[in-house]
Design an enzyme around this catalytic site. Structure first.
Site, short mmCIF file in Angstrom:
data_model
loop_
_atom_site.label_atom_id
_atom_site.label_comp_id
_atom_site.label_asym_id
_atom_site.label_seq_id
_atom_site.Cartn_x
_atom_site.Cartn_y
_atom_site.Cartn_z
CB SER A 145 -0.90 0.01 1.25
OG SER A 145 -1.57 1.26 1.40
CE1 TYR A 150 -4.58 -1.97 5.02
CE2 TYR A 150 -3.52 0.08 4.39
CZ TYR A 150 -4.16 -1.08 4.04
OH TYR A 150 -4.39 -1.38 2.72
#
Length: 278
Positions: A154, A167
């Site tokens: 990501s 995350y």
């Protein structure tokens, strides 16, 4: 389109979103699929995850492209799930050429107040799940002397973001894992890379809990309320990317024209990569 005719791929998180996009695009290029998804919700996640019906729809879309699809329901955190998926590839197709370690979840929290249960869930799914996938597929690929592995990282694994410690840590870890695995598998003709998407239009983003997290000042924020916030994560003036844009990068990395691209990260992030130091 580059053909991958006759190859076999394993895709995790295949029930919907980016996983479905990758699976259908691979099928369109002649690939048979093993489709892995947990198909169940998690009490630690504030949004619904993929369902058995979603996975069945992905299977149908692959078959519509004229390719075989075998669904495997199970959690990527569990080694038995990935071992079973690899066994399907071995028994049904006799080969495994491509693995896309895409399964993941979003859970946030600041370092001073992040819930430990959320941390455990996110790290287990996003990082340990990628490890389990690579660990399961690599021996079979070594046997065949060929393999193309892509993991989903990501843009939030490339820079710090406030309020998203679990995350960010999980996706940053994916990048380190990919680079280490690329060194381990290079002698066997296997490449290992990552894609780093920006904000992408999937159910991970389109859900009330994330909308409220982006606009805590509103009781029930709508899309038009959160779009300007999401746009700030990007440099180009778009709030979300289409999953097909991430798929294009995956196809580049697993295709026949990139045999010596390994240990790298392809950013598909509407310019947020320009904010990195390297």
């Amino acid at each position: 389109m580059s053909t991958l005719e006759g190859q076999v791929a394993l895709v995790t998180g295949a029930a919907r979103g980016q996983g479905r996009s990758h699976a259908v695009a691979l099928a369109r290029r002649g690939v048979d699929l093993v489709l892995v998804d947990r198909c169940s919700d998690s009490p630690q996640m504030t949004y619904p995850l993929g369902t058995a019906e979603d996975l069945a729809e992905t299977e149908a879309l692959v078959r519509k492209e004229g390719r075989e699809a075998v669904p495997v329901r199970g959690d990527v955190r569990d080694p038995a799930t990935l071992d079973a998926a690899v066994a399907v590839a071995r028994d049904r197709f006799g080969r495994l050429d491509i693995a896309v370690a895409n399964a993941g979840v979003y859970g946030g929290g600041s370092v001073q107040d992040a819930d430990r249960a959320v941390w455990d869930e996110v790290l287990a799914a996003n990082l340990t799940g990628v490890f389990q996938t690579l660990r399961a597929v690599s021996p079979f690929m070594i046997e065949g002397g060929y393999g193309r592995i892509v993991a989903t990282a990501s843009n939030m694994g490339r820079m710090g973001i406030p309020g998203a410690v679990p995350y960010v840590a999980s996706k940053w870890g994916v990048i380190g894992l990919v680079k280490a695995a690329a060194l381990d598998l290079a002698p066997f003709g296997i490449t290992v890379n990552a894609v780093a998407p920006g904000n992408t239009s999937t159910p991970m983003v389109h859900n009330p809990a994330l909308y409220r997290g982006l606009r805590p000042d509103l009781a029930e924020p709508a899309w038009e309320d959160v779009a300007p916030v999401l746009e700030q994560f990007h440099v180009m003036p778009v709030p979300l990317l289409d999953p097909a844009e991430i798929t294009a990068a995956v196809l580049f990395l697993v295709g026949p024209d990139t045999p010596h691209v390994t240990g790298t990260v392809v950013d598909v992030s509407a310019g947020s990569a320009s904010r990195y130091t390297a």
